[in-house]
Design a protein around this motif. Sequence first.
Motif, PDB file in Angstrom:
ATOM      1  N   ASP A  72       0.835  -1.203   0.000  1.00  0.00           N
ATOM      2  CA  ASP A  72       0.000   0.000   0.000  1.00  0.00           C
ATOM      3  C   ASP A  72       0.866   1.249   0.000  1.00  0.00           C
ATOM      4  N   HIS A  73       1.862   1.245   0.864  1.00  0.00           N
ATOM      5  CA  HIS A  73       2.861   2.307   0.787  1.00  0.00           C
ATOM      6  C   HIS A  73       4.029   1.962   1.695  1.00  0.00           C
ATOM      7  N   SER A  74       5.164   2.616   1.463  1.00  0.00           N
ATOM      8  CA  SER A  74       6.307   2.356   2.340  1.00  0.00           C
ATOM      9  C   SER A  74       6.944   3.672   2.747  1.00  0.00           C
ATOM     10  N   GLU A  75       7.568   3.680   3.897  1.00  0.00           N
ATOM     11  CA  GLU A  75       8.082   4.939   4.454  1.00  0.00           C
ATOM     12  C   GLU A  75       9.289   4.642   5.334  1.00  0.00           C
ATOM     13  N   ILE A  76      10.130   5.630   5.495  1.00  0.00           N
ATOM     14  CA  ILE A  76      11.241   5.477   6.440  1.00  0.00           C
ATOM     15  C   ILE A  76      10.880   6.248   7.694  1.00  0.00           C
ATOM     16  N   ARG A  77      10.976   5.586   8.830  1.00  0.00           N
ATOM     17  CA  ARG A  77      10.665   6.221  10.110  1.00  0.00           C
ATOM     18  C   ARG A  77      11.960   6.509  10.831  1.00  0.00           C
ATOM     19  N   PHE A  78      12.083   7.721  11.374  1.00  0.00           N
ATOM     20  CA  PHE A  78      13.258   8.030  12.184  1.00  0.00           C
ATOM     21  C   PHE A  78      12.828   8.055  13.632  1.00  0.00           C
ATOM     22  N   GLY A  79      12.918   6.985  14.279  1.00  0.00           N
ATOM     23  CA  GLY A  79      12.558   6.955  15.701  1.00  0.00           C
ATOM     24  C   GLY A  79      13.819   6.667  16.479  1.00  0.00           C
ATOM     25  N   ARG A  81      15.234   3.991  16.358  1.00  0.00           N
ATOM     26  CA  ARG A  81      16.044   3.290  15.366  1.00  0.00           C
ATOM     27  C   ARG A  81      15.426   3.544  14.016  1.00  0.00           C
ATOM     28  N   ARG A  82      16.250   3.909  13.064  1.00  0.00           N
ATOM     29  CA  ARG A  82      15.733   4.162  11.720  1.00  0.00           C
ATOM     30  C   ARG A  82      15.185   2.854  11.161  1.00  0.00           C
ATOM     31  N   ALA A  83      14.003   2.920  10.556  1.00  0.00           N
ATOM     32  CA  ALA A  83      13.420   1.692  10.029  1.00  0.00           C
ATOM     33  C   ALA A  83      12.620   1.963   8.767  1.00  0.00           C
ATOM     34  N   LEU A  84      12.616   0.947   7.884  1.00  0.00           N
ATOM     35  CA  LEU A  84      11.764   1.014   6.704  1.00  0.00           C
ATOM     36  C   LEU A  84      10.482   0.256   7.016  1.00  0.00           C
ATOM     37  N   LEU A  85       9.332   0.937   6.916  1.00  0.00           N
ATOM     38  CA  LEU A  85       8.055   0.278   7.171  1.00  0.00           C
ATOM     39  C   LEU A  85       7.311   0.102   5.857  1.00  0.00           C
ATOM     40  N   LEU A  97       5.574  -4.616   7.414  1.00  0.00           N
ATOM     41  CA  LEU A  97       6.877  -5.276   7.376  1.00  0.00           C
ATOM     42  C   LEU A  97       7.897  -4.250   7.860  1.00  0.00           C
ATOM     43  N   ARG A  98       8.711  -4.646   8.822  1.00  0.00           N
ATOM     44  CA  ARG A  98       9.648  -3.676   9.385  1.00  0.00           C
ATOM     45  C   ARG A  98      11.083  -4.123   9.131  1.00  0.00           C
ATOM     46  N   PHE A  99      11.874  -3.234   8.494  1.00  0.00           N
ATOM     47  CA  PHE A  99      13.282  -3.542   8.205  1.00  0.00           C
ATOM     48  C   PHE A  99      14.172  -2.516   8.885  1.00  0.00           C
ATOM     49  N   PHE A 100      15.126  -2.980   9.647  1.00  0.00           N
ATOM     50  CA  PHE A 100      16.082  -2.049  10.259  1.00  0.00           C
ATOM     51  C   PHE A 100      17.314  -1.886   9.370  1.00  0.00           C
ATOM     52  N   HIS A 101      17.623  -2.927   8.638  1.00  0.00           N
ATOM     53  CA  HIS A 101      18.743  -2.848   7.695  1.00  0.00           C
ATOM     54  C   HIS A 101      18.149  -2.934   6.302  1.00  0.00           C
ATOM     55  N   PHE A 102      18.426  -1.944   5.469  1.00  0.00           N
ATOM     56  CA  PHE A 102      17.888  -1.994   4.112  1.00  0.00           C
ATOM     57  C   PHE A 102      18.703  -1.075   3.218  1.00  0.00           C
ATOM     58  N   SER A 103      18.684  -1.390   1.923  1.00  0.00           N
ATOM     59  CA  SER A 103      19.418  -0.565   0.971  1.00  0.00           C
ATOM     60  C   SER A 103      18.428   0.368   0.276  1.00  0.00           C
ATOM     61  N   ALA A 104      18.980   1.338  -0.416  1.00  0.00           N
ATOM     62  CA  ALA A 104      18.124   2.267  -1.161  1.00  0.00           C
ATOM     63  C   ALA A 104      17.356   1.494  -2.232  1.00  0.00           C
ATOM     64  N   ALA A 105      18.041   0.524  -2.857  1.00  0.00           N
ATOM     65  CA  ALA A 105      17.409  -0.259  -3.918  1.00  0.00           C
ATOM     66  C   ALA A 105      16.230  -1.057  -3.367  1.00  0.00           C
TER      67      ALA A 105
END
Length: 695
Positions: A72-79, A81-85, A97-105
Amino acid sequence: MPASENNTTSAFPVTRLKGVGPKAAERLEKLGIHTAQDILFHLPIRYQDRTSVINIGTVRPGMQVVVEGEVDHSEIRFGRRRALLVHISDGTGSLILRFFHFSAAQKNNLAKGKQIRCFGEVRRGQNRYEMIHPEYQLDIERDGELDEESLTPIYPTTEGMHQLTWRSLTDQCLQLLEEGQLGLQELLPENIASEYSTLARALTLLHRPPTDIDFALLTEGKHKIQQRLALEELTAHQVSLRQMRYQHRQHEAPPLKSDRKLQSAFLKQLPFNLTGAQQNTVEVISKDLLNDHPMMRLVQGDVGSGKTVVAALAALQAISAGYQVALMAPTELLSEQHRNNFQIWFGTLGIEVAWLTGKLKGKPRRQQLERIAANQVQMIVGTHALFQDEVIYASLGLVIIDEQHRFGVHQRLALKDKGNAVVPHQLVMTATPIPRTLAMTAFADLDVSVIDELPPGRTPVKTVLISDERREQVMQRVQQACKSGRQAYWVCTLIEESESLQCQAAEDTANLLAEQLQELRIGLVHGRLSSSDKERVMQHFKTGELDLLVATTVIEVGVDVPNASLMIIENPERLGLSQLHQLRGRVGRGSVESHCLLMYHAPLSQNGQQRLSVMRETTDGFVIAQKDLELRGPGEVLGTRQTGEMQLKIADLMRDQLLLPRAQEVAETLISEYPHHTDLLVRRWLGNKTRYANV
Ligand code: ADP
Ligand code: MG
């Protein structure tokens, strides 16, 4: 990990498998895996169900599932710990889905509108369920079809060995097995195969459980195919223990004739008569000692059942036949008490008693060793020091081990070398009543006698639980008891490993109590006192010159003061039930009613509450041991040394208790009807390293 099958004719080295180069071979080697057969015994530790897609709307925390949906959508959260949601949904519900380690790609790929399939564990998030670092695939056809045909096995592994590697290896080995190339022998009798499963089928199903298998049973380890293997493993251990026991009995031991006169002189000086249970045990032992092969007998008797006298009678028989006796206790304090008892009992009979512990140094030690070697002493009491290399016995005929649960099979067997040309008889005594099923397994090398009766006139100890918030009240109670002429113990417990902390705590408590209860005479014993200081304090307590004895768990075993009728145990929740039972056994030795106050630190966990209630409800050591086993598992109850020695791979002594009698039967059948299978079986499950070679 699994035992090697490479001694069978059809060993199939792992290097012949696809994908196993020198590096992988080395890694496998570290796990004890040399052959394809070994790989088959490297079984999954758990399974995942990736065979079907689950609706997001039905998932719950803790489930490991495959879901499919659209991003539906994805976002980077700066809390914190930085995370990709990544928010996904499938029409029945939505999930993050929560990723703490992720690449730009990665972030760019997980864009709105993408079709995604993921596998992971569902967790409770802030407002929504989440998966953290799920495995995922993008651009899938969302048709709910998956190509997995079986549950996904998860293997125990090592650095550098991926789960996919294990799956490829086991795939190949299962194929070889099916083609009959591995020569994997069925070693159990035929009826086991029809009752449970064949070995080949059990292994195949465990590596690749079909989707319709009973997943709950499988997860609990109670599926028939698992039981088939557990039974085989337990049987292997039984066979090995029996072989060991058989071999041990091939040694020559001195037949020890009894001297009735000496025996009755000894019995006459005792201030009591033996109980029926004591008499029976004495008779059985006496018969064993007449044999020309070594006795290996375990005497179980609850705290206070009077095992020491039984040991003394056995010792007497050996001594009167002209042999020496070594009695080993687990602690200095207890060895000292035994020495005192034996000096009193044997002194009048003209028998010399020596004492040997690690603390005895220099000249006195040398003298003691000389006396032992020159046959000038017959009864030698001590600690582990009794079996150091430098101790040479002139004519050791009997070894008695008190509180043997701290002593393993191998140590037991090593004692045989202490005899002179002959192997001494062995008597082991324990106050930890080991549940029968466990005893059969851990002590299959021993015959067992039980002293199932306490001396008359004992009143059971009343036990209460009390929070340490009511310490004041407890102190009042101690004061009252002591003022009315009774004596009390105050036991401080801390984490077992830290003896110095434990001593410190006992010192602090003693100081505090001395301040608060000024009229009382208070003594202190702990492991850091010299043995003469300990002895002095204990002696004062025994003679009534002290009212209250503050102690660490060093007083757990042995100490005998009948006038002490109150015991406070601090933080009982930290101890095992059997240990508490031992401690509590220090009171209730006289004829007045005794009390034990378990002063716990609130709040108690549910398990803690359950365990301490057992102490309140029963004083039967066997019941307590059984509960302890259920609540803590065999490792804790028997001591890690004993269970560690068993090194079970599949079976679990607690879960598979009911299989034990069966394993015994099968072991007997194998030994008598399939003797050529026994060595193969033992090698399959115990390997070479754990074979009890030196018996
Ligand atoms: P445990 O089995 O715990 O080692 P002990 O051998 O220390 O027990 O005996 C506990 C106490 O009971 C000792 O004071 C001992 O003298 C006494 N005792 C042993 N046997 C009898 C008996 N038959 N009648 C009365 N007291 C006994
Ligand atoms: Mg004892």
